[in-house]
Scaffold this motif. Structure first.
Motif, mmCIF file in Angstrom:
data_model
loop_
_atom_site.group_PDB
_atom_site.id
_atom_site.type_symbol
_atom_site.label_atom_id
_atom_site.label_comp_id
_atom_site.label_asym_id
_atom_site.label_seq_id
_atom_site.Cartn_x
_atom_site.Cartn_y
_atom_site.Cartn_z
ATOM 1 N N GLY A 121 49.495 44.895 -4.379
ATOM 2 C CA GLY A 121 48.180 44.756 -3.779
ATOM 3 C C GLY A 121 47.781 43.316 -3.534
ATOM 4 N N GLU A 122 48.670 42.388 -3.821
ATOM 5 C CA GLU A 122 48.323 40.972 -3.711
ATOM 6 C C GLU A 122 48.330 40.503 -2.250
ATOM 7 N N PRO A 123 47.368 39.658 -1.883
ATOM 8 C CA PRO A 123 47.313 39.163 -0.502
ATOM 9 C C PRO A 123 48.406 38.150 -0.217
ATOM 10 N N ILE A 124 48.811 38.107 1.029
ATOM 11 C CA ILE A 124 49.759 37.086 1.471
ATOM 12 C C ILE A 124 49.089 36.242 2.556
ATOM 13 N N PRO A 125 49.365 34.940 2.586
ATOM 14 C CA PRO A 125 48.763 34.080 3.603
ATOM 15 C C PRO A 125 49.399 34.318 4.975
ATOM 16 N N ALA A 126 48.748 33.797 5.990
ATOM 17 C CA ALA A 126 49.202 34.014 7.367
ATOM 18 C C ALA A 126 50.639 33.556 7.590
ATOM 19 N N GLU A 127 51.000 32.411 7.034
ATOM 20 C CA GLU A 127 52.351 31.900 7.268
ATOM 21 C C GLU A 127 53.405 32.834 6.676
ATOM 22 N N ARG A 128 53.118 33.417 5.516
ATOM 23 C CA ARG A 128 54.048 34.386 4.922
ATOM 24 C C ARG A 128 54.097 35.656 5.770
ATOM 25 N N ALA A 129 52.965 36.064 6.303
ATOM 26 C CA ALA A 129 52.927 37.238 7.181
ATOM 27 C C ALA A 129 53.784 37.005 8.420
ATOM 28 N N ARG A 130 53.785 35.776 8.900
ATOM 29 C CA ARG A 130 54.640 35.455 10.052
ATOM 30 C C ARG A 130 56.110 35.497 9.662
ATOM 31 N N GLU A 131 56.434 34.985 8.498
ATOM 32 C CA GLU A 131 57.828 34.945 8.046
ATOM 33 C C GLU A 131 58.426 36.347 7.922
ATOM 34 N N ILE A 132 57.630 37.307 7.485
ATOM 35 C CA ILE A 132 58.173 38.659 7.277
ATOM 36 C C ILE A 132 58.000 39.555 8.502
ATOM 37 N N GLY A 133 57.391 39.022 9.553
ATOM 38 C CA GLY A 133 57.320 39.773 10.801
ATOM 39 C C GLY A 133 56.071 40.606 11.021
ATOM 40 N N LEU A 134 55.058 40.433 10.173
ATOM 41 C CA LEU A 134 53.823 41.191 10.361
ATOM 42 C C LEU A 134 53.021 40.656 11.531
ATOM 43 N N ILE A 135 53.086 39.347 11.754
ATOM 44 C CA ILE A 135 52.406 38.720 12.886
ATOM 45 C C ILE A 135 53.393 37.849 13.647
ATOM 46 N N ASN A 136 52.994 37.468 14.852
ATOM 47 C CA ASN A 136 53.877 36.657 15.690
ATOM 48 C C ASN A 136 53.706 35.163 15.490
ATOM 49 N N ARG A 137 52.435 34.748 15.302
ATOM 50 C CA ARG A 137 52.165 33.313 15.345
ATOM 51 C C ARG A 137 50.933 32.980 14.511
ATOM 52 N N VAL A 138 50.949 31.801 13.914
ATOM 53 C CA VAL A 138 49.806 31.283 13.179
ATOM 54 C C VAL A 138 49.241 30.106 13.966
ATOM 55 N N VAL A 139 47.929 30.105 14.173
ATOM 56 C CA VAL A 139 47.275 29.038 14.934
ATOM 57 C C VAL A 139 46.112 28.474 14.124
#
Length: 274
Positions: A179-197
């Motif tokens: 249940g722990e949150p992950i930051p945007a950059e980690r979300a990008r690394e694992i493929g949940l998002i495309n880009r961090v701005v």
């Protein structure tokens, strides 16, 4: 008795806003005080807008954004808890809500146009599911993502469906089990998002990404998006057989003929979306 006339209650702002930016429809979750939780009304509103956009030829892409510090905190727990007093302790309402939410998420996948999430803050539980259900996602460097249902005794089973189709199993299970949150950059690394701005630029970046896709043939995008999600559920051999059929159909389309001709002749193609 006061001589003053009773004041009429102030009208409530709409919970979902829609604006048009060129050929892009921007749908903005507008329940900031409730952290843009996905109430029954919000789910129905999103689904209705997606249905309206489906056959609107003027709209070539969609951005889903949100107002306030949170993108979406997931289901409206106050709304769900209020139904505990129903004769069935809320079972029928809970089933209705999960079915409606799942149908809305699938409407994003089945929309024949690109859908881009613009995430400015936290996206948790069904809010994370909403991001995962979009075709593309841009996130602020201040955004974070979590499936924290396990912390309140409610495993994020429906968010799991979209999450596990976006990120590798071990990463999905870590998010679901801790249940722990992950930051945007980690979300990008694992493929949940495309880009961090940079924070504050995510909406414009998402609109620009949607615009880039909107420049392509709408027929080709429709065909390709449908094929992408269908083949992902197939075995390797079945996926290749299906993709070969799609490629053959695509080759016969007017826009493919035009696009290939333009490539050979070194000119800009003129799409007719057919």
């Amino acid at each position: 008795m006061s001589g003053q006339a009773a004041r009429a209650p102030s009208p409530q702002p709409p919970i979902l806003l829609r604006e048009t930016v060129g050929s892009i429809a921007v749908l903005t979750l507008n329940r900031p005080a409730a952290r843009n939780s996905l109430s029954a009304a919000m789910i129905a509103g999103l689904h209705a807008e997606l249905d309206d956009i489906r056959d609107d030829k003027a709209v070539r892409g969609v951005v889903i954004a949100a107002n306030g510090p949170a993108f979406s905190a997931g289901h409206d727990m106050k709304e769900l808890t209020a139904r505990r007093t129903d004769p069935d302790r809320g079972r029928a309402f809970f089933a209705e809500m999960m079915t409606a939410c799942s149908a809305m998420m699938q409407a994003i996948v089945h929309l024949p146009k690109p859908v881009v999430a613009a995430v400015q803050g936290i996206a948790t539980a069904a809010g994370c599911q909403l991001v995962a259900s979009c075709d593309l996602a841009i996130a602020s460097d201040a955004a974070s993502f979590a499936t924290p249902g396990v912390d309140i005794g409610l495993f994020c089973s429906t968010p799991m469906v979209a999450l596990s189709r976006n990120v590798p199993r071990k990463q999905a299970m870590e998010m679901l089990l801790t249940g722990e949150p992950i930051p945007a950059e980690r979300a990008r690394e694992i493929g949940l998002i495309n880009r961090v701005v940079a924070a504050g630029t995510e909406r414009e970046a998402a609109i620009e990404l949607a615009r880039r896709v909107a420049l392509k043939s709408a027929y080709t995008i429709k065909l390709g998006k449908e094929a992408f999600y269908r083949q992902a559920e197939m075995s390797l051999a079945d996926a290749y057989r299906y993709a070969a059929e799609v490629m053959t159909e695509n080759m016969m389309a007017r826009d493919a003929e035009e696009g290939i001709g333009a490539f050979i002749e070194k000119r800009t193609p003129t799409w007719r979306d057919e």
